[in-house]
Motif scaffolding. Structure first.
Motif, PDB file in Angstrom:
ATOM      1  N   ASN A  59      33.565   5.182   1.072  1.00 20.18           N
ATOM      2  CA  ASN A  59      33.092   6.549   0.884  1.00 20.18           C
ATOM      3  C   ASN A  59      31.792   6.519   0.081  1.00 20.18           C
ATOM      4  N   THR A  60      31.197   7.682  -0.125  1.00 20.64           N
ATOM      5  CA  THR A  60      29.878   7.741  -0.768  1.00 20.64           C
ATOM      6  C   THR A  60      29.905   7.189  -2.179  1.00 20.64           C
ATOM      7  N   THR A  61      30.968   7.504  -2.941  1.00 16.02           N
ATOM      8  CA  THR A  61      31.066   7.006  -4.320  1.00 16.02           C
ATOM      9  C   THR A  61      31.144   5.491  -4.354  1.00 16.02           C
ATOM     10  N   GLU A  62      31.931   4.898  -3.467  1.00 14.52           N
ATOM     11  CA  GLU A  62      32.074   3.444  -3.431  1.00 14.52           C
ATOM     12  C   GLU A  62      30.793   2.759  -2.958  1.00 14.52           C
ATOM     13  N   ILE A  63      30.043   3.426  -2.074  1.00  9.34           N
ATOM     14  CA  ILE A  63      28.803   2.829  -1.561  1.00  9.34           C
ATOM     15  C   ILE A  63      27.773   2.672  -2.665  1.00  9.34           C
ATOM     16  N   PHE A  64      27.552   3.743  -3.436  1.00  7.63           N
ATOM     17  CA  PHE A  64      26.507   3.725  -4.458  1.00  7.63           C
ATOM     18  C   PHE A  64      27.023   3.291  -5.820  1.00  7.63           C
ATOM     19  N   GLY A  65      28.323   3.035  -5.914  1.00 15.51           N
ATOM     20  CA  GLY A  65      28.864   2.572  -7.186  1.00 15.51           C
ATOM     21  C   GLY A  65      28.609   1.102  -7.419  1.00 15.51           C
ATOM     22  N   SER A  66      28.368   0.329  -6.324  1.00 20.88           N
ATOM     23  CA  SER A  66      28.115  -1.102  -6.452  1.00 20.88           C
ATOM     24  C   SER A  66      27.208  -1.544  -5.314  1.00 20.88           C
TER      25      SER A  66
END
Length: 298
Positions: A59-66
């Motif tokens: 999801n978007t959070t997981e993509i830009f979280g790392s």
């Protein structure tokens, strides 16, 4: 009377040993350094694809979280939503229809043109090749209006047949020159033998020379596949009134309106658009290298 004595060389019982080249320490170090540099360049080159592929399962959070693309997260739902809700399934089959039709038309025409340029001499041949070479630098935007007018005059605007003909109409100059270079190096005795058997122009081309040009044909298929599959401007203009006829390139671009905040669906859709090209090249890469080498040699 003098006797002649003949001496025979003893048969060699052991095969000659092939001397292997001994590399110096400097050459070995240089090879290691170059291998490391090429490995880094290869990783930098393939990283965007790996990032896009891995992001399609997050999801978007997981993509830009790392920034680590190897984070083990699998969300198959992104692919399902991209295929159904974002209508990538319909756009995918539209692209398959357009690409397959354009490959058949353009590769056939390019092979015929390359056969004529490579095997026959005629007045103005060098000028024709020069014009083809100059056409490589002609931007697509300058031809979009006459192409649209022609497709509309044929009554094919707003249809996949019109998009297919438009994509195949600009036969790749590179493909034509590759066929010409490959055909020019084939022995003329094949053509002469076929003429003795009563074969004409098309029969000699289809039954003698074309079967020998498999590497170039595979290369022409790859190049036309990449051009048609990734084409954006022509399908965009020709399907303005029929959004359901959009190809994948146009469909992925249109996702910015409805799924701008959902990067999981957007990356899944773009991965769907990229995978066929990667698979096509991996399957036909051997023929691609052979055709380039053969055309240069010719």
């Amino acid at each position: 009377m003098t006797a002649t004595v003949t001496t025979e060389r003893p048969a060699e019982t052991e095969p000659r040993k092939i001397k292997q080249k001994q590399f110096s320490r400097r050459e070995k170090i240089w090879a290691v350094v170059m291998s490391a540099v090429l490995l880094l360049i290869g990783l930098a080159w393939i990283y965007p694809f790996i990032w896009n592929l891995s992001s399609s399962f997050k999801n978007t959070t997981e993509i830009f979280g790392s920034l680590n693309p190897f984070n083990p997260v699998l969300r198959i739902g992104n692919w399902t939503r991209a295929w159904t809700e974002a209508d990538m399934g319909r756009f995918f089959f539209n692209s398959v229809f357009v690409t397959a039709g354009s490959i058949v038309i353009s590769v056939t025409v390019a092979a015929l043109m390359g056969y004529a340029l490579g095997r026959y001499r005629f007045v103005g041949k060098k000028w024709v090749i020069a014009i083809f070479a100059l056409a490589i630098f002609l931007p697509e935007g300058y031809t979009i209006i006459p192409i649209y007018d022609l497709i509309d005059a044929l009554g094919l605007s707003g249809s996949l047949w019109g998009v297919t003909l438009a994509e195949a109409g600009g036969v790749g100059v590179v493909q034509v020159l590759l066929f010409a270079g490959y055909f020019s190096q084939l022995p003329r005795e094949l053509e002469e033998a076929a003429r003795v058997d009563g074969a004409g122009f098309l029969r000699i081309f289809a039954s003698v020379y074309l079967p020998l040009a498999k590497p170039v044909t595979a290369t022409a298929v790859i190049l036309q596949f990449m051009q048609s599959w990734n084409s954006f401007l022509l399908p965009l203009v020709l399907t303005l009134t029929r959004p359901e006829l959009q190809t994948l390139a146009v469909g992925v671009y249109a996702l910015r309106n409805d799924y701008f905040a959902d990067w999981g669906v957007m990356t899944a859709a773009s991965t769907i658009a990229m995978l066929p090209i990667v698979i096509m090249f991996l399957v036909l890469q051997r023929f691609f290298v052979e055709s380039i080498a053969g055309a240069i040699k010719g």
